[in-house]
Design a protein around this motif. Sequence first.
Motif, mmCIF file in Angstrom:
data_model
loop_
_atom_site.group_PDB
_atom_site.id
_atom_site.type_symbol
_atom_site.label_atom_id
_atom_site.label_comp_id
_atom_site.label_asym_id
_atom_site.label_seq_id
_atom_site.Cartn_x
_atom_site.Cartn_y
_atom_site.Cartn_z
ATOM 1 N N THR A 71 -48.888 -8.585 3.819
ATOM 2 C CA THR A 71 -48.900 -7.317 4.490
ATOM 3 C C THR A 71 -47.860 -7.232 5.545
ATOM 4 O O THR A 71 -48.006 -7.719 6.517
ATOM 5 N N GLU A 72 -46.768 -6.619 5.245
ATOM 6 C CA GLU A 72 -45.740 -6.447 6.315
ATOM 7 C C GLU A 72 -45.485 -4.839 6.583
ATOM 8 O O GLU A 72 -45.308 -4.041 5.702
ATOM 9 N N GLN A 111 -46.433 -4.891 0.667
ATOM 10 C CA GLN A 111 -47.339 -6.038 0.304
ATOM 11 C C GLN A 111 -46.554 -6.815 -0.934
ATOM 12 O O GLN A 111 -46.014 -6.241 -1.664
ATOM 13 N N TYR A 112 -46.800 -8.113 -0.741
ATOM 14 C CA TYR A 112 -46.239 -8.779 -1.671
ATOM 15 C C TYR A 112 -47.016 -10.264 -1.606
ATOM 16 O O TYR A 112 -47.783 -10.665 -0.643
ATOM 17 N N GLN A 168 -44.808 -4.334 -3.467
ATOM 18 C CA GLN A 168 -45.192 -2.953 -3.611
ATOM 19 C C GLN A 168 -44.925 -2.601 -2.200
ATOM 20 O O GLN A 168 -45.355 -3.113 -1.233
ATOM 21 N N GLY A 169 -44.386 -1.264 -2.056
ATOM 22 C CA GLY A 169 -44.258 -0.756 -0.844
ATOM 23 C C GLY A 169 -42.972 -0.088 -0.627
ATOM 24 O O GLY A 169 -42.153 0.122 -1.417
ATOM 25 N N LEU A 170 -42.568 0.277 0.642
ATOM 26 C CA LEU A 170 -41.541 1.062 0.978
ATOM 27 C C LEU A 170 -40.332 0.391 1.810
ATOM 28 O O LEU A 170 -39.467 0.874 2.227
ATOM 29 N N ILE A 171 -40.453 -1.059 1.890
ATOM 30 C CA ILE A 171 -39.494 -1.717 2.674
ATOM 31 C C ILE A 171 -38.781 -2.638 1.565
ATOM 32 O O ILE A 171 -39.238 -3.006 0.783
#
Length: 186
Positions: A71-72, A111-112, A168-171
Amino acid sequence: MDLQDGFSRRGLLMGMGALALSACNNGVGSNGAAQIDARVEATQNFLFSRYPGTQDLASRANGVLYMPLMTEAGFGIGGAFGRGALRIRGVTVDYYSAAKGTIGFQIGAQQYAHALFFMTPEALEQFRRGPGWAAGAEVRYATPEQGASIGKETTELDPVIALIFGQQGLIAGATLGGVKYTRIIP
């Protein structure tokens, strides 16, 4: 206090709060080894079924570190955290946490998953021997698009091969640069 100081502090607090909230679902405070093992098993099964060449690569590797969920999050200042397990010949031998901190232009969360394939005995020994290991120049990055054939075209000359997948996510993008891996007892 001027407006800029208030904005910077507020941004820092919001970024740290987002990181803390996003880490709530990635193994922090989990049921320990059983939950990590279940996630690693699911990640390995997904990896082998989605990217068939990785099964051949894993069979030739001296060990594979599976990090099922990183999680980033960041808002100027950010970081990432996750937990996983090192498997040798399909058996879990150690558990690890991965963490990194970042400063700079960034906003969002993602997340990855990723896997590190240790292709030489020396690379695996160096990883396991130290109190903490950081991904550096010895790591060759493979893309998920190469996952179908990576096992066939990769030789043991690459000491460590990293594959990042399931983003998955916004970065935009994910990198392992600056990630420090530390052995843990879950």
